[in-house]
Design an enzyme around this catalytic site. Structure first.
Site, PDB file in Angstrom:
ATOM      1  CE  LYS A  11     -74.594 -38.632 -72.327  1.00 25.32           C
ATOM      2  NZ  LYS A  11     -75.975 -38.849 -71.407  1.00 25.32           N
ATOM      3  CD  GLU A  37     -86.304 -43.981 -60.848  1.00 25.44           C
ATOM      4  OE1 GLU A  37     -86.821 -42.283 -60.717  1.00 25.44           O
ATOM      5  OE2 GLU A  37     -84.994 -43.395 -61.821  1.00 25.44           O
ATOM      6  NE  ARG A  43     -86.737 -38.650 -57.204  1.00 26.58           N
ATOM      7  CZ  ARG A  43     -85.998 -38.360 -58.138  1.00 26.58           C
ATOM      8  NH1 ARG A  43     -86.827 -38.107 -59.617  1.00 26.58           N
ATOM      9  NH2 ARG A  43     -85.822 -37.274 -57.884  1.00 26.58           N
TER      10      ARG A  43
HETATM   11  C1  LIG Z   1     -83.572 -40.661 -59.787  1.00 30.36           C
HETATM   12  C2  LIG Z   1     -82.766 -40.607 -60.879  1.00 30.36           C
HETATM   13  N1  LIG Z   1     -83.302 -41.786 -61.805  1.00 30.36           N
HETATM   14  C3  LIG Z   1     -81.772 -42.266 -62.635  1.00 30.36           C
HETATM   15  C4  LIG Z   1     -80.871 -41.976 -63.056  1.00 30.36           C
HETATM   16  C5  LIG Z   1     -79.422 -42.029 -63.819  1.00 30.36           C
HETATM   17  N2  LIG Z   1     -80.033 -40.911 -64.395  1.00 30.36           N
HETATM   18  C6  LIG Z   1     -77.912 -40.333 -64.424  1.00 30.36           C
HETATM   19  S1  LIG Z   1     -78.289 -39.593 -65.800  1.00 30.36           S
HETATM   20  C7  LIG Z   1     -79.164 -39.931 -66.695  1.00 30.36           C
HETATM   21  C8  LIG Z   1     -79.343 -39.132 -67.999  1.00 30.36           C
HETATM   22  C9  LIG Z   1     -80.015 -38.077 -67.979  1.00 30.36           C
HETATM   23  O1  LIG Z   1     -80.538 -37.618 -69.236  1.00 30.36           O
HETATM   24  P1  LIG Z   1     -80.664 -36.165 -69.798  1.00 30.36           P
HETATM   25  O2  LIG Z   1     -80.733 -35.433 -68.225  1.00 30.36           O
HETATM   26  O3  LIG Z   1     -81.628 -35.742 -71.220  1.00 30.36           O
HETATM   27  O4  LIG Z   1     -79.053 -35.537 -69.397  1.00 30.36           O
HETATM   28  P2  LIG Z   1     -78.079 -35.802 -70.524  1.00 30.36           P
HETATM   29  O5  LIG Z   1     -76.871 -37.237 -69.518  1.00 30.36           O
HETATM   30  O6  LIG Z   1     -78.700 -36.182 -71.609  1.00 30.36           O
HETATM   31  O7  LIG Z   1     -77.122 -34.971 -70.725  1.00 30.36           O
HETATM   32  C10 LIG Z   1     -79.722 -40.273 -65.808  1.00 30.36           C
HETATM   33  C11 LIG Z   1     -81.367 -41.377 -66.076  1.00 30.36           C
HETATM   34  C12 LIG Z   1     -80.628 -40.353 -61.768  1.00 30.36           C
HETATM   35  N3  LIG Z   1     -79.761 -39.645 -61.722  1.00 30.36           N
HETATM   36  N4  LIG Z   1     -81.877 -39.821 -60.669  1.00 30.36           N
END
Ligand SMILES: Cc1ncc(C[n+]2csc(CCOP(=O)(O)OP(=O)(O)O)c2C)c(N)n1
Length: 635
Positions: free
Chosen positions: A280, A369, A397
């Site tokens: 990342k 969630e 959710r």
């Molecule tokens: C249902 C939901 N919960 C929380 C989030 C907040 N959120 C946005 S990106 C993220 C992290 C995602 O991690 P990953 O899929 O590994 O992607 P990366 O950012 O590491 O590329 C979170 C928790 C969201 N978008 N949707």
């Protein structure tokens, strides 16, 4: 890259030119995000994957689905939005997430996580049904998003469908904060399994070749593949157990290798998963080093890496999230029953402070969630008092869990809904528009919203007392209004509002922090000789009926103001009260989010668009025919 506007332009290039494209694409993202803001590290991490996918796939005929979509800036730039990219997340500009109405390359609207496998499977089954057997369907999902129930539900279903589906697991070991849970450990385990890694590429290549020869050869190859993987991994592969064909892990930053593997996978039928290991923030050293900070850093100097913060000469009010994060520690120090829970947003909601200070009492449960709510319910059955902090829009959710696992059983779970109301640049997927309405209709529920920091603290204090039952406290994104906010805790009587100021013939009833726009409006109105009264309702459930009787007996003009949907919100609740109590003569104007999707923009821009910023409130007071220059203030 100047010449690449669409994937068709990219396909004109030789494979040996792709690395250069990646470099330029990465630089363009850095250039624009540094001056414009937005998500940053995630898009840098998938530059090579984005280029390789657009090079190999035949999009938009082939369906490419990005999970969450915060990492899709490269995708946007390569699919017709290079010129518009400087308007990313800006009012009336392009969206920060893939959006169907924006481009045919955005196959699905995203923002909330973990939908991509379900969607891509639905698309794959539809193509199969329509006989479009040459069509590819690809879901790109991060290891963070993979922790959600929905992703597992989709894998479980996809394994028994023979549709043409490729899931690319973008494994960077991070969510916004470091990823959590057993799946993460498992992925790290396979990513570092050396003997297996030596065989990984050959398997895809041989399978692709044999599937071209015919089904019999392919079947034999599959058997050999299974036994090799079984022996080398020394235990069955999780994804293979779900009947996915697992490939990888491969280096997600080697664009030429990615192209080779993706070409091979294109020829292999059925559900497949490609495990890509990426970093990342790749290519921007500071982001690689502090990936949480650089998830969405705001504006920064791209050369020095200094994150730009407005400098003030006097202390500023804190963010509501920090009031929560600091106050829960204070409360937990006094009350050993208090626990803290967040589904994957420890930095976002500031529960990270408690996780650090009291690691046995605060939990990041992953992007989960539903689980967060029911886990909290489990804690509550044992007499503990969980503060379950979920962004308002992500709480959508877990609605069944709120009703079935908490409200029906009258459990003492406190739901702190951060980012309630319009949230700004993240836009419609993230607006916390509906919580007042969807929580208000649930029996046993208390639903509150503080107008300032002190009220947030006091509502938290109130909610953690024994036998309060399910209790919602919703508050907005951003900063409050009080510098001197850390005052001694005081209980607030449940269901009691408060009068902010007396007035003449118009009463304004507000809920939550948007009440501060009413305060501003009234200051201006007073200067012009208008004197509306203002009441902070604090609770939409239970409603302060005594206060409302008082208001409807004194005033014949009422304005309700909420940073939430009009349908079913506080204004609706007040109209129900009027109907039930025979107040037919009062003229009521409800201000709030209208019955349409509100796009992205700064919060004040959106309040204005929806008609409940200070200026709009002033207009409404005048439109109602408020008396002017009279000083017979009702008390
Ligand atoms: C249902 C939901 N919960 C929380 C989030 C907040 N959120 C946005 S990106 C993220 C992290 C995602 O991690 P990953 O899929 O590994 O992607 P990366 O950012 O590491 O590329 C979170 C928790 C969201 N978008 N949707």
């Amino acid at each position: 890259m100047q010449k690449i506007n669409y994937p068709s332009d990219l396909k004109q290039l030789n494979e040996n030119e792709l690395e250069q494209v990646c470099q330029e694409l990465r630089q363009y993202i850095i250039d624009v995000v540094s001056v414009n803001g937005g998500h940053f590290a995630a898009s840098l991490g998938v530059v090579e994957l984005t280029v390789a996918l657009q090079y190999v796939l035949n999009t938009p005929y082939d369906q490419l689905v990005w999970d969450v979509g915060h990492q899709a800036y490269g995708h946007k730039i390569l699919t017709g939005r290079r010129e518009a990219f400087h308007t990313n997340r800006i009012y009336k500009g392009i969206s920060g997430f893939p959006k169907r109405s924006e481009s045919e390359y955005d196959t699905f609207g995203v923002g909330h996580s973990s939908t991509s496998i379900s969607v891509a499977l639905g698309m794959a089954v539809a193509s199969h049904y329509k006989g479009e057997t040459d069509r590819q369907h690809v879901a790109v999902i991060g290891d963070g998003a993979m922790t959600a129930g929905m992703a597992f539900e989709a894998l479980n279903h996809a394994g028994i469908e023979s549709s043409n589906l490729l899931v690319i697991l973008n494994d960077n070991n991070m969510s916004i904060d470091p990823n959590v849970g057993a799946l993460k450990e498992y992925l790290t385990d396979i990513a570092t399994s050396k003997p297996y890694n030596r065989f990984r590429d050959d398997i895809a290549h041989v399978l692709a070749k044999l599937s071209a020869i015919g089904p019999d050869a392919f079947k034999i190859a599959q058997k050999i593949e299974k036994s090799i993987k079984g022996t080398l991994l020394k235990r069955s592969n999780f994804f293979e157990a779900l009947k996915f064909r697992y490939f990888g892990p491969i280096d997600g930053h080697d664009v030429n290798h990615l192209v080779k593997v993706l070409k091979d996978l294109r020829d292999i039928p059925g559900p497949k998963l490609l495990h890509c290991v990426t970093v990342k923030g790749k290519g921007y050293a500071l982001a690689e080093k502090d990936q949480t900070k650089w998830h969405a850093p705001g504006l920064f100097d791209k050369i020095t890496g200094e994150i730009k913060k407005t400098k003030y000469d006097k202390p500023q009010p804190p963010k509501y999230q920090d009031v929560f994060g600091l106050s829960i520690i204070e409360l937990a120090e006094r009350n050993p029953k208090i626990m803290g829970i967040t589904p994957a947003m420890p930095s976002g909601c500031s529960l990270n402070l408690m996780m650090k200070a009291m690691p046995t009492r605060a939990f990041d449960v992953g992007i989960a969630e539903q689980h967060a709510v029911t886990f909290s319910a489990g804690l509550a059955t044992q007499g503990l008092i969980p503060f379950c902090n979920i962004y308002s829009s992500f709480m959508q959710r877990a609605y069944d869990q709120v009703i079935h696992d908490v409200a029906i059983q009258k459990l003492n779970v406190i739901f702190c809904l951060d980012r309630a109301g319009v949230v700004g640049a993240d836009g419609p997927t993230h607006h916390g528009a509906y919580d007042l309405a969807f929580m208000r209709c649930i029996p046993n529920m208390t639903v509150s919203a503080p107008m300032n920091e002190e009220e947030l603290r006091n509502l938290m204090f109130t909610a953690q007392q024994d036998n309060m039952g399910p209790f919602v406290i919703r508050y907005p994104r951003g900063s409050g209004v009080m510098v001197d906010w850390q005052r001694p805790f005081k209980a607030i009587p449940v269901g009691k509002g408060r009068k902010i100021c007396d007035g003449d013939d118009v009463a304004i009833l507000s809920i939550g922090a948007i009440g501060n726009e009413v305060v501003k409006a009234i200051a201006d109105l007073n200067a012009e000789g208008y004197y509306p009264a203002h009441y902070d309702m604090r609770f939409v459930k239970p409603l302060d009926e005594a206060l409302l009787h008082d208001v409807f007996q004194k005033f014949d003009k009422v304005i309700t103001v909420e940073d939430g949907c009009l349908e079913g919100g506080m204004g609706s609740a007040i109209i129900e009260f009027m109907a039930d109590n025979g107040y037919h003569k009062t003229q009521v104007k409800r201000l709030g989010i209208p019955d349409k999707i509100i796009e992205h923009g700064e919060q004040p821009e959106l309040w204005a668009e929806c008609g409940y910023d200070a200026k709009s409130i002033i207009e409404q007071v005048k439109n109602l025919g408020a008396k002017h220059n009279t000083h017979t203030i009702a008390s």
